[in-house]
Enzyme design. Structure first.
Site, PDB file in Angstrom:
ATOM      1  N   GLU A 113       0.851  -1.196   0.000  1.00 46.51           N
ATOM      2  CA  GLU A 113       0.000   0.000   0.000  1.00 46.51           C
ATOM      3  C   GLU A 113       0.880   1.236   0.000  1.00 46.51           C
ATOM      4  O   GLU A 113       2.021   1.188   0.450  1.00 46.51           O
ATOM      5  CB  GLU A 113      -0.873   0.030   1.271  1.00 46.51           C
ATOM      6  CG  GLU A 113      -1.885  -1.086   1.316  1.00 46.51           C
ATOM      7  CD  GLU A 113      -2.557  -1.203   2.677  1.00 46.51           C
ATOM      8  OE1 GLU A 113      -2.481  -0.236   3.470  1.00 46.51           O
ATOM      9  OE2 GLU A 113      -3.131  -2.261   2.940  1.00 46.51           O
ATOM     10  N   LYS A 115       2.124   4.686   1.532  1.00 44.71           N
ATOM     11  CA  LYS A 115       2.180   5.171   2.912  1.00 44.71           C
ATOM     12  C   LYS A 115       1.837   6.663   2.891  1.00 44.71           C
ATOM     13  O   LYS A 115       2.649   7.496   2.488  1.00 44.71           O
ATOM     14  CB  LYS A 115       3.577   4.946   3.503  1.00 44.71           C
ATOM     15  CG  LYS A 115       3.657   5.260   4.981  1.00 44.71           C
ATOM     16  CD  LYS A 115       4.972   4.763   5.560  1.00 44.71           C
ATOM     17  CE  LYS A 115       5.015   4.877   7.067  1.00 44.71           C
ATOM     18  NZ  LYS A 115       4.822   6.217   7.585  1.00 44.71           N
ATOM     19  N   ASP A 117       1.030  10.394   3.935  1.00 48.83           N
ATOM     20  CA  ASP A 117       1.713  11.257   4.895  1.00 48.83           C
ATOM     21  C   ASP A 117       0.707  12.220   5.530  1.00 48.83           C
ATOM     22  O   ASP A 117       0.549  13.354   5.106  1.00 48.83           O
ATOM     23  CB  ASP A 117       2.820  12.034   4.170  1.00 48.83           C
ATOM     24  CG  ASP A 117       3.817  12.609   5.143  1.00 48.83           C
ATOM     25  OD1 ASP A 117       3.761  12.250   6.336  1.00 48.83           O
ATOM     26  OD2 ASP A 117       4.653  13.414   4.710  1.00 48.83           O
ATOM     27  N   TYR A 225      -7.233   1.954   6.013  1.00 55.82           N
ATOM     28  CA  TYR A 225      -6.333   0.857   5.669  1.00 55.82           C
ATOM     29  C   TYR A 225      -6.271  -0.285   6.685  1.00 55.82           C
ATOM     30  O   TYR A 225      -5.441  -1.170   6.547  1.00 55.82           O
ATOM     31  CB  TYR A 225      -4.923   1.373   5.379  1.00 55.82           C
ATOM     32  CG  TYR A 225      -4.368   2.336   6.426  1.00 55.82           C
ATOM     33  CD1 TYR A 225      -4.204   1.956   7.751  1.00 55.82           C
ATOM     34  CD2 TYR A 225      -4.012   3.628   6.056  1.00 55.82           C
ATOM     35  CE1 TYR A 225      -3.689   2.828   8.688  1.00 55.82           C
ATOM     36  CE2 TYR A 225      -3.494   4.517   6.993  1.00 55.82           C
ATOM     37  CZ  TYR A 225      -3.335   4.111   8.307  1.00 55.82           C
ATOM     38  OH  TYR A 225      -2.839   4.979   9.228  1.00 55.82           O
ATOM     39  N   LYS A 312      10.686   3.499   3.457  1.00 57.21           N
ATOM     40  CA  LYS A 312      10.646   4.965   3.328  1.00 57.21           C
ATOM     41  C   LYS A 312      11.415   5.398   2.088  1.00 57.21           C
ATOM     42  O   LYS A 312      12.566   4.994   1.908  1.00 57.21           O
ATOM     43  CB  LYS A 312      11.300   5.606   4.561  1.00 57.21           C
ATOM     44  CG  LYS A 312      10.503   5.410   5.834  1.00 57.21           C
ATOM     45  CD  LYS A 312       9.431   6.481   5.931  1.00 57.21           C
ATOM     46  CE  LYS A 312       9.150   6.764   7.359  1.00 57.21           C
ATOM     47  NZ  LYS A 312       9.132   8.012   7.853  1.00 57.21           N
ATOM     48  N   CYS A 406      13.829  46.490   9.501  1.00 59.85           N
ATOM     49  CA  CYS A 406      13.167  46.169   8.237  1.00 59.85           C
ATOM     50  C   CYS A 406      14.131  46.420   7.075  1.00 59.85           C
ATOM     51  O   CYS A 406      14.659  47.524   6.940  1.00 59.85           O
ATOM     52  CB  CYS A 406      11.910  47.020   8.073  1.00 59.85           C
ATOM     53  SG  CYS A 406      11.128  46.752   6.466  1.00 59.85           S
ATOM     54  N   CYS A 409      12.646  49.491   4.969  1.00 59.97           N
ATOM     55  CA  CYS A 409      12.479  50.871   5.440  1.00 59.97           C
ATOM     56  C   CYS A 409      13.279  51.188   6.706  1.00 59.97           C
ATOM     57  O   CYS A 409      13.248  52.316   7.179  1.00 59.97           O
ATOM     58  CB  CYS A 409      10.993  51.180   5.659  1.00 59.97           C
ATOM     59  SG  CYS A 409      10.314  50.368   7.108  1.00 59.97           S
ATOM     60  N   CYS A 424       7.420  44.238  10.435  1.00 58.72           N
ATOM     61  CA  CYS A 424       7.780  45.648  10.365  1.00 58.72           C
ATOM     62  C   CYS A 424       6.509  46.426  10.713  1.00 58.72           C
ATOM     63  O   CYS A 424       5.495  46.299  10.025  1.00 58.72           O
ATOM     64  CB  CYS A 424       8.248  45.999   8.954  1.00 58.72           C
ATOM     65  SG  CYS A 424       8.303  47.785   8.705  1.00 58.72           S
ATOM     66  N   CYS A 430       6.174  51.826   4.865  1.00 59.79           N
ATOM     67  CA  CYS A 430       7.139  50.833   4.381  1.00 59.79           C
ATOM     68  C   CYS A 430       6.766  50.447   2.939  1.00 59.79           C
ATOM     69  O   CYS A 430       5.697  49.870   2.706  1.00 59.79           O
ATOM     70  CB  CYS A 430       7.102  49.622   5.311  1.00 59.79           C
ATOM     71  SG  CYS A 430       8.165  48.277   4.799  1.00 59.79           S
TER      72      CYS A 430
HETATM   73  S1  IVH Z   1      -0.958   0.269   8.699  1.00 62.96           S
HETATM   74  C1  IVH Z   1      -0.136  -1.733  12.781  1.00 62.96           C
HETATM   75  N1  IVH Z   1      -1.074   1.382   6.323  1.00 62.96           N
HETATM   76  O1  IVH Z   1       2.140   5.082   9.048  1.00 62.96           O
HETATM   77  C2  IVH Z   1      -0.121  -1.150  11.422  1.00 62.96           C
HETATM   78  N2  IVH Z   1      -0.224   2.685   8.112  1.00 62.96           N
HETATM   79  O2  IVH Z   1       4.549   4.391  10.638  1.00 62.96           O
HETATM   80  C3  IVH Z   1      -0.905   0.048  11.333  1.00 62.96           C
HETATM   81  N3  IVH Z   1       0.371   4.986   7.481  1.00 62.96           N
HETATM   82  O3  IVH Z   1       0.705   5.067  12.240  1.00 62.96           O
HETATM   83  C4  IVH Z   1      -0.555   0.954  10.243  1.00 62.96           C
HETATM   84  N4  IVH Z   1      -0.182   4.819   5.366  1.00 62.96           N
HETATM   85  O4  IVH Z   1      -0.302   6.624  10.464  1.00 62.96           O
HETATM   86  C5  IVH Z   1      -0.726   1.535   7.614  1.00 62.96           C
HETATM   87  N5  IVH Z   1      -1.260   2.229   4.160  1.00 62.96           N
HETATM   88  C6  IVH Z   1      -0.931   2.403   5.439  1.00 62.96           C
HETATM   89  C7  IVH Z   1      -0.432   3.621   5.938  1.00 62.96           C
HETATM   90  C8  IVH Z   1      -0.086   3.720   7.295  1.00 62.96           C
HETATM   91  C9  IVH Z   1       0.277   5.622   6.315  1.00 62.96           C
HETATM   92  C10 IVH Z   1       0.881   5.595   8.735  1.00 62.96           C
HETATM   93  C11 IVH Z   1       0.026   5.360   9.951  1.00 62.96           C
HETATM   94  C12 IVH Z   1       0.904   4.651  10.923  1.00 62.96           C
HETATM   95  C13 IVH Z   1       2.266   5.018  10.442  1.00 62.96           C
HETATM   96  C14 IVH Z   1       3.258   3.961  10.858  1.00 62.96           C
END
Ligand code: IVH
Length: 671
Positions: A113, A115, A117, A225, A312, A406, A409, A424, A430
């Site tokens: 999946e 990840k 942010d 998720y 990551k 500033c 000015c 400022c 200004c």
């Molecule tokens: S599963 C026990 N799936 O990443 C597993 N987490 O570093 C639960 N996150 O706290 C997390 N995308 O906030 C899962 N597709 C995804 C995710 C995801 C982002 C975040 C989530 C989690 C953190 C872990």
């Protein structure tokens, strides 16, 4: 009374008052009258005075402004919210795969999946209805933010179909799309507020706001998720994702079932490139063992599951030379430092400048002249300086300190309590503040003046033609001088003067927004003009009168009062009015549908299914009148969700009946 008894009573009263504060301020559903509340508070204060040794710092008597709870209720998670182990390269991922195979053999699949942010959220549903939303907090317990989460359109309040369990918890990530982030962050800058550094901070700042109607204005989204049920419903994570999608949840479409680690690697390679095409930020990939049975076999460490891991992405980073630090002075006077860099290629674009945000960031980096810096472009839009390459620092190179005056000015800068930015204060003298305000006024979202651009404003200012916005409207008297200057062609002067003349027809709301009053964005300007009808009413409005208008809180009200309190601002408005600009909103004609509310007065406050403007129209079309502030003349307060506590308090003090929108419709015989 013995000390032991006093202690017990103080604790009991404190707990009771805290609950009432919560009912009042957070739930907006007071269980006792203000009078009873005050009596209990007085009793507590008296006891604490007599037995000061039992006075706790968090006592309801100690909070600023009485007893406002600025906190969310803490809720313990039914299943702890764990984090994931991280990997950063192929080898670490192969090690993870080895560990899994050692424990459960070779017969398994992975789900890959994206990840996301943002911030993780736990949602509890009962009988298909959203019951509770809780942030991760410390993993064991988090903040209850249900009211705010209810404003997120993609989180269903009521599930679809009927094959969902009576009770379950589902987890996902709340985030903000990049487009919305850019738009809202630009609006913040335009309104004189601090911008957020990235969409994640914006999303988490939004979820933690006290005012849900403000949350509703900031579009958030949520990908779900992970499903938790008491009894297992499905055999695999993949199946559960398909099911929750059919119940109405937003499930990301890019997830993929992979048969082995090679498939996972291919997914990672693909998304390391494609992530820049997404409309939201991701910072990696999450890899989960698909079978619930195998997940159980693998179990957990103290912090994270053994059956899942994250990979990551490396944020692309380059080194380059710092050429200089320059400063931008915004129209509100905020002074932002900018790093000018030797041009360098990064993630597909040439980077020449990076924001240094504010004085705190400069302190953190401790920049010296001639430094080499590491620049990064993660998911974020503006490149960021991560740190300095100290190995390349020239011995004895002088430090670069944030300016104290500033840069435009020379006025000494000031800092507002609790804000990171320096300002400022010379707003009337200004140059970049003056031209910035004019550029805002002529801008597309404000007066939208054709034939006049930012550069022309700079030139006209530097040549002394314009000092105030109102000078634009006397420019026609200087047409000959403008022609003689030789800077502009005859045609462009005519176009400019035509554009300025036409702008006199722009509606009041655009003029008000164009004035550039701090915190008065486009929407707020519109609401103000609807509510107050003309500038004179708005200038004369008291704090109490301002805060009954839709979307106007105390911060905005104070900003308006401060602005109109300055004589120069009022004189400028008079000049603009004399020039023929619109300071009265166009009245919509009310077509009377019934006399059901004739002679009755109303104030509408809070959020409803219908918009407040719609409710206002309904009241007026049935003969009712909308008042501008809560007074003894008011017959009904129509209260929605998340109404401001000061309004509620005032109405209760005056014994004014508080009704719901349904009750209002009932008065018309509509329900
Ligand atoms: S599963 C026990 N799936 O990443 C597993 N987490 O570093 C639960 N996150 O706290 C997390 N995308 O906030 C899962 N597709 C995804 C995710 C995801 C982002 C975040 C989530 C989690 C953190 C872990």
């Amino acid at each position: 009374m013995s000390p032991a008894e006093a202690k017990q009573q103080i604790e009991a009263l404190s707990a009771e008052l805290k609950q009432h504060s919560y009912n009042y301020y957070v739930l907006a559903m007071p269980a006792i009258s203000d009078f009873e509340f005050d009596k209990k508070l007085e009793a507590l204060a008296a006891l604490e005075k007599q037995f000061p040794e039992f006075l706790e710092p968090d006592s309801p008597t100690q909070n600023v402004g009485g007893f406002i709870t600025k906190e969310f209720k803490q809720v313990k998670h039914r299943w702890p919210m764990l984090s994931l182990g991280n990997t950063y390269n192929e080898q670490e991922l192969l090690d993870f795969d080895q560990r899994i195979r050692k424990a459960i053999g070779d017969n398994f699949q992975y789900v890959c999946e994206l990840k996301f942010d943002g911030l993780s959220m736990s949602l509890t549903y009962e009988n298909g209805k959203l019951l509770r939303a809780v942030t991760r907090g410390d993993g064991t317990q988090g903040d209850e933010v249900t009211n705010n989460v209810r404003t997120i359109q993609s989180i269903p309040r009521q599930l679809k179909g009927g094959d969902y369990p009576a009770e379950f918890e589902i987890r996902g990530e709340v985030f903000m799309h990049l487009k919305a982030f850019e738009r809202l962050n630009n609006e913040r800058v335009e309104n004189g507020e601090q911008p957020y550094a990235n969409p994640r901070n914006f999303a988490s700042g939004t979820v933690k706001l006290q005012d849900s109607s403000e949350v509703a204005k900031r579009p958030l989204d949520c990908f779900l998720y992970f499903l938790y049920t008491e009894k297992p419903l499905f055999k695999t994570h993949w199946e559960s994702l398909q099911a929750v999608k059919s119940w109405g949840f937003h499930v990301n479409e890019h997830s993929r079932l992979c048969n082995d680690i090679d498939g996972v690697m291919a997914f990672i390679k693909e998304w390391d490139k494609r992530r820049f095409d997404l409309s939201y930020d991701i910072d990696g990939i999450v890899i989960k063992v698909n079978s619930y049975g195998q997940q159980e076999e693998l179990g957990f460490t103290a912090k994270s599951p053994r059956w899942a891991i994250s990979y990551k992405f490396k944020a692309e980073q380059v080194q380059t030379e710092l050429l200089a630090v320059t400063y931008q002075v915004g129209r509100t006077g905020a002074v932002t430092p900018v790093a000018n860099l030797k041009p360098v290629l990064l993630a597909g674009t040439t980077v020449k400048r990076a924001t240094l945000h504010n004085a705190n960031e400069m302190l953190r980096l401790d920049l010296h002249e001639g430094d080499w810096v590491f620049v990064e472009k993660g998911g974020e839009i503006i490149p960021k300086i991560i740190n300095v390459n100290l190995e390349k620092r020239v011995a004895g190179a002088p430090t670069i300190d944030y300016v104290t005056e500033c840069p435009a000015c020379g006025t000494p800068l000031t800092r507002v309590e609790g804000e990171a930015a320096f300002y400022c204060p010379n707003d009337g003298g200004c140059p970049p503040q003056i031209t910035g305000k004019m550029q805002h006024f002529i801008g597309r979202k404000a007066m939208n003046i054709d034939g006049l651009g930012d550069e022309t404003i700079e030139t006209l200012y530097s040549k002394g033609f314009i000092r105030h916005i109102s000078d634009l409207y006397t420019l026609d008297q200087h047409a000959d001088e403008l022609k003689q200057m030789g800077r502009f062609g005859e045609k462009s002067i005519t176009n400019m003067l035509d554009g300025i003349e036409k702008s006199k027809q722009m509606p009041f709301e655009k003029v008000l927004f164009g004035l550039g009053i701090r915190y008065i964005g486009e929407t707020v300007a519109k609401k103000l003009t609807i509510h107050f009808k003309n500038i004179d009413n708005l200038i004369a409005a008291t704090l109490d009168e301002l805060i009954v208008a839709e979307e106007i809180g105390e911060r905005i009200a104070h900003s308006l009062i401060e602005y109109f309190g300055i004589g120069q601002h009022r004189q400028e408005i008079e000049k603009l009015r004399a020039a023929g600009l619109q300071f009265v909103s166009e009245e919509k004609e009310v077509v009377l549908q019934s006399e059901a509310l004739a002679g009755k007065t109303f104030i509408i406050s809070g959020t409803f299914e219908k918009s407040r403007d719609e409710l206002k129209d309904i009241i007026e079309q049935n003969g009712g009148k909308i008042l501008s502030s809560i007074s003894a003349k008011l017959n009904y307060l129509v209260a929605g969700d998340n109404m401001g506590p000061s309004k509620l308090e005032k109405a209760q003090k005056l014994n004014i009946p508080i009704i719901s929108d349904e009750e209002l419709m009932g008065m018309l015989g509509a329900v």
